[in-house]
Write a protein that holds these residues in place. Structure first.
Motif, PDB file in Angstrom:
ATOM      1  N   ALA A 186       3.991   5.615  -5.250  1.00  0.00           N
ATOM      2  CA  ALA A 186       4.170   5.505  -6.698  1.00  0.00           C
ATOM      3  C   ALA A 186       3.202   6.366  -7.481  1.00  0.00           C
ATOM      4  O   ALA A 186       3.506   6.827  -8.563  1.00  0.00           O
ATOM      5  CB  ALA A 186       4.029   4.056  -7.135  1.00  0.00           C
ATOM      6  N   GLY A 187       2.012   6.558  -6.973  1.00  0.00           N
ATOM      7  CA  GLY A 187       1.064   7.286  -7.806  1.00  0.00           C
ATOM      8  C   GLY A 187       0.040   8.042  -7.006  1.00  0.00           C
ATOM      9  O   GLY A 187       0.082   8.045  -5.788  1.00  0.00           O
ATOM     10  N   ASP A 188      -0.898   8.619  -7.746  1.00  0.00           N
ATOM     11  CA  ASP A 188      -1.888   9.424  -7.060  1.00  0.00           C
ATOM     12  C   ASP A 188      -3.142   8.628  -6.693  1.00  0.00           C
ATOM     13  O   ASP A 188      -3.991   9.106  -5.980  1.00  0.00           O
ATOM     14  CB  ASP A 188      -2.255  10.643  -7.921  1.00  0.00           C
ATOM     15  CG  ASP A 188      -2.566  10.258  -9.344  1.00  0.00           C
ATOM     16  OD1 ASP A 188      -2.507  11.137 -10.215  1.00  0.00           O
ATOM     17  OD2 ASP A 188      -2.864   9.056  -9.587  1.00  0.00           O
ATOM     18  N   SER A 189      -3.265   7.383  -7.262  1.00  0.00           N
ATOM     19  CA  SER A 189      -4.497   6.640  -6.965  1.00  0.00           C
ATOM     20  C   SER A 189      -4.410   5.926  -5.621  1.00  0.00           C
ATOM     21  O   SER A 189      -3.341   5.509  -5.201  1.00  0.00           O
ATOM     22  CB  SER A 189      -4.774   5.640  -8.069  1.00  0.00           C
ATOM     23  OG  SER A 189      -3.714   4.706  -8.096  1.00  0.00           O
ATOM     24  N   GLU A 190      -5.573   5.807  -5.013  1.00  0.00           N
ATOM     25  CA  GLU A 190      -5.671   5.103  -3.732  1.00  0.00           C
ATOM     26  C   GLU A 190      -5.482   3.607  -3.968  1.00  0.00           C
ATOM     27  O   GLU A 190      -5.878   3.102  -5.022  1.00  0.00           O
ATOM     28  CB  GLU A 190      -7.063   5.326  -3.128  1.00  0.00           C
ATOM     29  CG  GLU A 190      -7.263   6.711  -2.539  1.00  0.00           C
ATOM     30  CD  GLU A 190      -6.457   6.908  -1.269  1.00  0.00           C
ATOM     31  OE1 GLU A 190      -6.573   6.042  -0.371  1.00  0.00           O
ATOM     32  OE2 GLU A 190      -5.705   7.894  -1.185  1.00  0.00           O
ATOM     33  N   PRO A 191      -4.898   2.882  -3.041  1.00  0.00           N
ATOM     34  CA  PRO A 191      -4.827   1.428  -3.204  1.00  0.00           C
ATOM     35  C   PRO A 191      -6.234   0.827  -3.170  1.00  0.00           C
ATOM     36  O   PRO A 191      -7.120   1.390  -2.540  1.00  0.00           O
ATOM     37  CB  PRO A 191      -4.011   0.965  -2.002  1.00  0.00           C
ATOM     38  CG  PRO A 191      -4.181   2.040  -0.996  1.00  0.00           C
ATOM     39  CD  PRO A 191      -4.358   3.324  -1.761  1.00  0.00           C
ATOM     40  N   MET A 192      -6.385  -0.265  -3.835  1.00  0.00           N
ATOM     41  CA  MET A 192      -7.695  -0.897  -3.918  1.00  0.00           C
ATOM     42  C   MET A 192      -8.052  -1.573  -2.616  1.00  0.00           C
ATOM     43  O   MET A 192      -7.224  -2.291  -2.040  1.00  0.00           O
ATOM     44  CB  MET A 192      -7.623  -1.970  -5.012  1.00  0.00           C
ATOM     45  CG  MET A 192      -8.738  -1.901  -5.988  1.00  0.00           C
ATOM     46  SD  MET A 192      -8.483  -3.194  -7.186  1.00  0.00           S
ATOM     47  CE  MET A 192      -8.650  -2.223  -8.647  1.00  0.00           C
ATOM     48  N   SER A 193      -9.258  -1.359  -2.151  1.00  0.00           N
ATOM     49  CA  SER A 193      -9.715  -2.099  -0.964  1.00  0.00           C
ATOM     50  C   SER A 193     -10.069  -3.519  -1.391  1.00  0.00           C
ATOM     51  O   SER A 193     -10.228  -3.791  -2.581  1.00  0.00           O
ATOM     52  CB  SER A 193     -10.931  -1.414  -0.359  1.00  0.00           C
ATOM     53  OG  SER A 193     -12.044  -1.580  -1.221  1.00  0.00           O
ATOM     54  N   ASP A 194     -10.233  -4.392  -0.396  1.00  0.00           N
ATOM     55  CA  ASP A 194     -10.632  -5.771  -0.728  1.00  0.00           C
ATOM     56  C   ASP A 194     -11.955  -5.780  -1.476  1.00  0.00           C
ATOM     57  O   ASP A 194     -12.146  -6.538  -2.412  1.00  0.00           O
ATOM     58  CB  ASP A 194     -10.792  -6.603   0.561  1.00  0.00           C
ATOM     59  CG  ASP A 194      -9.432  -6.913   1.173  1.00  0.00           C
ATOM     60  OD1 ASP A 194      -8.411  -6.678   0.473  1.00  0.00           O
ATOM     61  OD2 ASP A 194      -9.394  -7.371   2.324  1.00  0.00           O
ATOM     62  N   ASP A 247       0.839  -1.200   0.000  1.00  0.00           N
ATOM     63  CA  ASP A 247       0.000   0.000   0.000  1.00  0.00           C
ATOM     64  C   ASP A 247       0.871   1.247   0.000  1.00  0.00           C
ATOM     65  O   ASP A 247       0.621   2.201  -0.739  1.00  0.00           O
ATOM     66  CB  ASP A 247      -0.895   0.033   1.249  1.00  0.00           C
ATOM     67  CG  ASP A 247      -2.037  -0.960   1.139  1.00  0.00           C
ATOM     68  OD1 ASP A 247      -2.215  -1.540   0.046  1.00  0.00           O
ATOM     69  OD2 ASP A 247      -2.751  -1.146   2.148  1.00  0.00           O
ATOM     70  N   LYS A 248       1.911   1.177   0.824  1.00  0.00           N
ATOM     71  CA  LYS A 248       2.778   2.344   0.935  1.00  0.00           C
ATOM     72  C   LYS A 248       3.486   2.620  -0.396  1.00  0.00           C
ATOM     73  O   LYS A 248       3.537   3.754  -0.859  1.00  0.00           O
ATOM     74  CB  LYS A 248       3.819   2.096   2.048  1.00  0.00           C
ATOM     75  CG  LYS A 248       4.532   3.347   2.478  1.00  0.00           C
ATOM     76  CD  LYS A 248       5.329   3.122   3.741  1.00  0.00           C
ATOM     77  CE  LYS A 248       6.039   4.426   4.128  1.00  0.00           C
ATOM     78  NZ  LYS A 248       6.976   4.179   5.217  1.00  0.00           N
TER      79      LYS A 248
END
Ligand SMILES: [Zn+2]
Length: 257
Positions: free
Chosen positions: A14-22, A8-9
């Motif tokens: 790396a980018g501007d998008s949020e990590p995907m939730s489950d 996640d970190k």
């Protein structure tokens, strides 16, 4: 730091998008599955894109469910296999004429038969009394209920089987007719009845007589008494299996016996 937190970190860095939730990941897999086009024919279904099934997210998993169009597809396939596809929409209970009492009684009896399905159905009567119409309406209803039906027109199917009678191919040819869940024999023993006709009729119906899970529907210009007179073993087997029996004398006196 766990592996997923690390990932996640990294993704955040790396980018501007949020990590995907489950949940989002699960939904992505569901949407991915549901976007594939399937290859099923007969109906164009917008819900499953003709795959026959669709994915949903349930308890954190992707679950595949059958699409409701499959019931209709199976019914249509059964319809095609039955040999009645061309006539089934014409010969329904709804468009069977019931001007006379015997017609009303015959229709009621056949409709009751589709609900009860208790034993075999035999409809005897002169030509033009609507035997085929009623039997086809019964078959159409059974097909819609999910039952396999096959149509056996005596004057066209019987000669083929009689010609094979003493050959090694006979059993293979007759087996589908012996084993189908519902066999509808139209114009049973129509025309000159030879020993070969009786032998075929007995072989076919005796096999079905011994299987109580099978249904046989017979329309004939002959009455059960006529058949009993011609061949007692054949007639008695039909008679024993008949749960509902309609007889016509001319066009007026249908009776249940
Ligand atoms: Zn569908």
């Amino acid at each position: 730091m766990s592996l997923s937190e690390t990932l996640d970190k990294i993704m955040k860095l790396a980018g501007d998008s949020e990590p995907m939730s489950d949940e989002e990941y699960l939904q992505m897999r569901v949407d991915g599955y549901n976007s594939y086009k399937g290859g099923l024919d007969l109906i164009d279904c917008p819900k499953c894109l003709n795959r026959g099934d669709y994915a949903v997210a349930e308890d954190g998993r992707v679950v595949i469910k059958e699409c409701s169009c499959m019931t209709k597809r199976r019914a249509m396939r059964r319809m095609k296999r039955s040999g009645l596809e061309d006539v089934i929409s014409r010969y329904t209970f709804a468009n069977y004429q019931t001007k006379e009492d015997w017609q009303k009684q015959a229709k009621e009896l056949c409709e009751r038969y589709t609900r009860e399905k208790n034993g075999w159905l035999v409809i005897s009567g002169n030509s033009g009394t609507g035997k085929t119409h009623l039997c086809t309406a019964v078959c159409g209803t059974l097909i819609k209920q999910g039952t396999d039906v096959r149509y056996f027109l005596w004057r066209t199917q019987a000669p083929t089987l009689k010609a094979l009678a003493n050959s090694v191919d006979y059993e293979n040819a007759v087996r589908p007719w012996k084993e189908v869940k519902v066999l509808y024999i139209d114009d049973f023993l129509k025309g000159t009845v030879t020993d070969a006709d009786i032998n075929l009729a007995f072989d076919l119906l005796n096999a079905r007589y011994n299987r109580t899970d099978l249904i046989t529907i017979i329309s004939s210009e002959l009455t059960i008494e006529d058949i009993l007179t011609r061949d007692e073993a054949l007639g008695s087997r039909i008679y024993e299996r008949v749960g509902v029996y309609i007889k016509t004398v001319g066009k007026k006196n249908w009776r249940l016996s």
